[in-house]
Design a protein around this motif. Structure first.
Motif, PDB file in Angstrom:
ATOM      1  N   ALA A   6       0.647  -1.197  -0.026  1.00 11.48           N
ATOM      2  CA  ALA A   6       0.066   0.001   0.008  1.00 11.48           C
ATOM      3  C   ALA A   6       0.990   1.204   0.044  1.00 11.48           C
ATOM      4  O   ALA A   6       0.363   2.330  -0.619  1.00 11.48           O
ATOM      5  CB  ALA A   6      -0.911   0.072   1.177  1.00 11.48           C
ATOM      6  N   PHE A  10       0.679   3.929  -2.821  1.00  4.84           N
ATOM      7  CA  PHE A  10       0.430   5.298  -2.227  1.00  4.84           C
ATOM      8  C   PHE A  10       1.539   6.251  -2.874  1.00  4.84           C
ATOM      9  O   PHE A  10       1.130   7.550  -3.306  1.00  4.84           O
ATOM     10  CB  PHE A  10       0.179   5.686  -0.719  1.00  4.84           C
ATOM     11  CG  PHE A  10      -0.299   7.019  -0.619  1.00  4.84           C
ATOM     12  CD1 PHE A  10      -1.695   7.367  -0.691  1.00  4.84           C
ATOM     13  CD2 PHE A  10       0.639   7.834  -0.230  1.00  4.84           C
ATOM     14  CE1 PHE A  10      -2.194   8.518  -0.298  1.00  4.84           C
ATOM     15  CE2 PHE A  10       0.078   9.221   0.330  1.00  4.84           C
ATOM     16  CZ  PHE A  10      -1.046   9.394   0.174  1.00  4.84           C
ATOM     17  N   LEU A  23      -0.918   9.319   3.969  1.00  3.05           N
ATOM     18  CA  LEU A  23      -0.992   8.003   4.363  1.00  3.05           C
ATOM     19  C   LEU A  23      -0.316   7.697   5.909  1.00  3.05           C
ATOM     20  O   LEU A  23       0.729   7.997   6.006  1.00  3.05           O
ATOM     21  CB  LEU A  23      -0.286   7.100   3.529  1.00  3.05           C
ATOM     22  CG  LEU A  23      -0.350   5.625   3.914  1.00  3.05           C
ATOM     23  CD1 LEU A  23      -1.693   5.127   4.004  1.00  3.05           C
ATOM     24  CD2 LEU A  23       0.410   4.734   2.771  1.00  3.05           C
ATOM     25  N   CYS A  63      -5.584   1.727   0.193  1.00  2.00           N
ATOM     26  CA  CYS A  63      -4.618   1.471   0.807  1.00  2.00           C
ATOM     27  C   CYS A  63      -4.686   0.298   1.612  1.00  2.00           C
ATOM     28  O   CYS A  63      -3.954  -0.531   1.819  1.00  2.00           O
ATOM     29  CB  CYS A  63      -4.108   2.670   1.625  1.00  2.00           C
ATOM     30  SG  CYS A  63      -3.517   3.876   0.733  1.00  2.00           S
ATOM     31  N   SER A  67      -2.772  -3.543   1.097  1.00  2.00           N
ATOM     32  CA  SER A  67      -1.652  -3.616   2.092  1.00  2.00           C
ATOM     33  C   SER A  67      -1.275  -4.797   2.278  1.00  2.00           C
ATOM     34  O   SER A  67      -0.199  -5.163   2.527  1.00  2.00           O
ATOM     35  CB  SER A  67      -2.040  -3.277   3.484  1.00  2.00           C
ATOM     36  OG  SER A  67      -3.419  -4.038   3.837  1.00  2.00           O
TER      37      SER A  67
END
Length: 134
Positions: A6, A10, A23, A63, A67
């Motif tokens: 993630a 990102f 984030l 996210c 992940s």
């Protein structure tokens, strides 16, 4: 903070970064992101445009579902707006995996302002490949 797939995703997310989304954390099917509402995000009623609230929740969802590794995208999402927000507010979106089966998943995201829930989002995910999409 441990780096996950993630974090890598990102790092390439120009849309979220251009809006100032941060984030905060991601891992094990969860994620937390934050965004400060700017003047450019306010609609004609003086409230945060719902599209920006949705985008924040969608970023947390992305996210969380990315992940764990394989490339995962949205198969659909719904949002319920509960309270208005305004310029200067800091919104936080917390995403949590609820269920997965095969390549499909369901994630819930709660968007808050100072601890008050402003929106609830449910996203449906789909794993598309072990690598980056083309």
């Amino acid at each position: 903070m441990a780096q996950t797939a993630a974090h890598d995703m990102f790092g390439r997310d120009k849309a979220s970064q251009a809006l100032g989304i941060e984030l905060v954390s991601a891992g094990d099917g969860t994620a937390v992101v934050r965004m400060k509402v700017t003047a450019a995000m306010v609609n004609g009623h003086g409230m945060t445009h719902g599209g920006f609230v949705f985008l924040l929740a969608d970023t947390a969802f992305a996210c969380a579902c990315n992940s764990l590794g394989p490339v995962t995208v949205s198969a659909g999402a719904d949002v319920a707006f509960l309270r208005p927000t305004a310029e200067g507010d800091v919104l936080e979106a917390r995403a949590q995996e609820r269920a997965t089966s095969g390549r499909s998943g369901i994630y819930d995201v709660t968007v808050t302002r100072d601890g008050d829930v402003v929106a609830e989002f449910r996203g449906r995910s789909r794993v598309i490949s072990p690598g980056r999409p083309q």
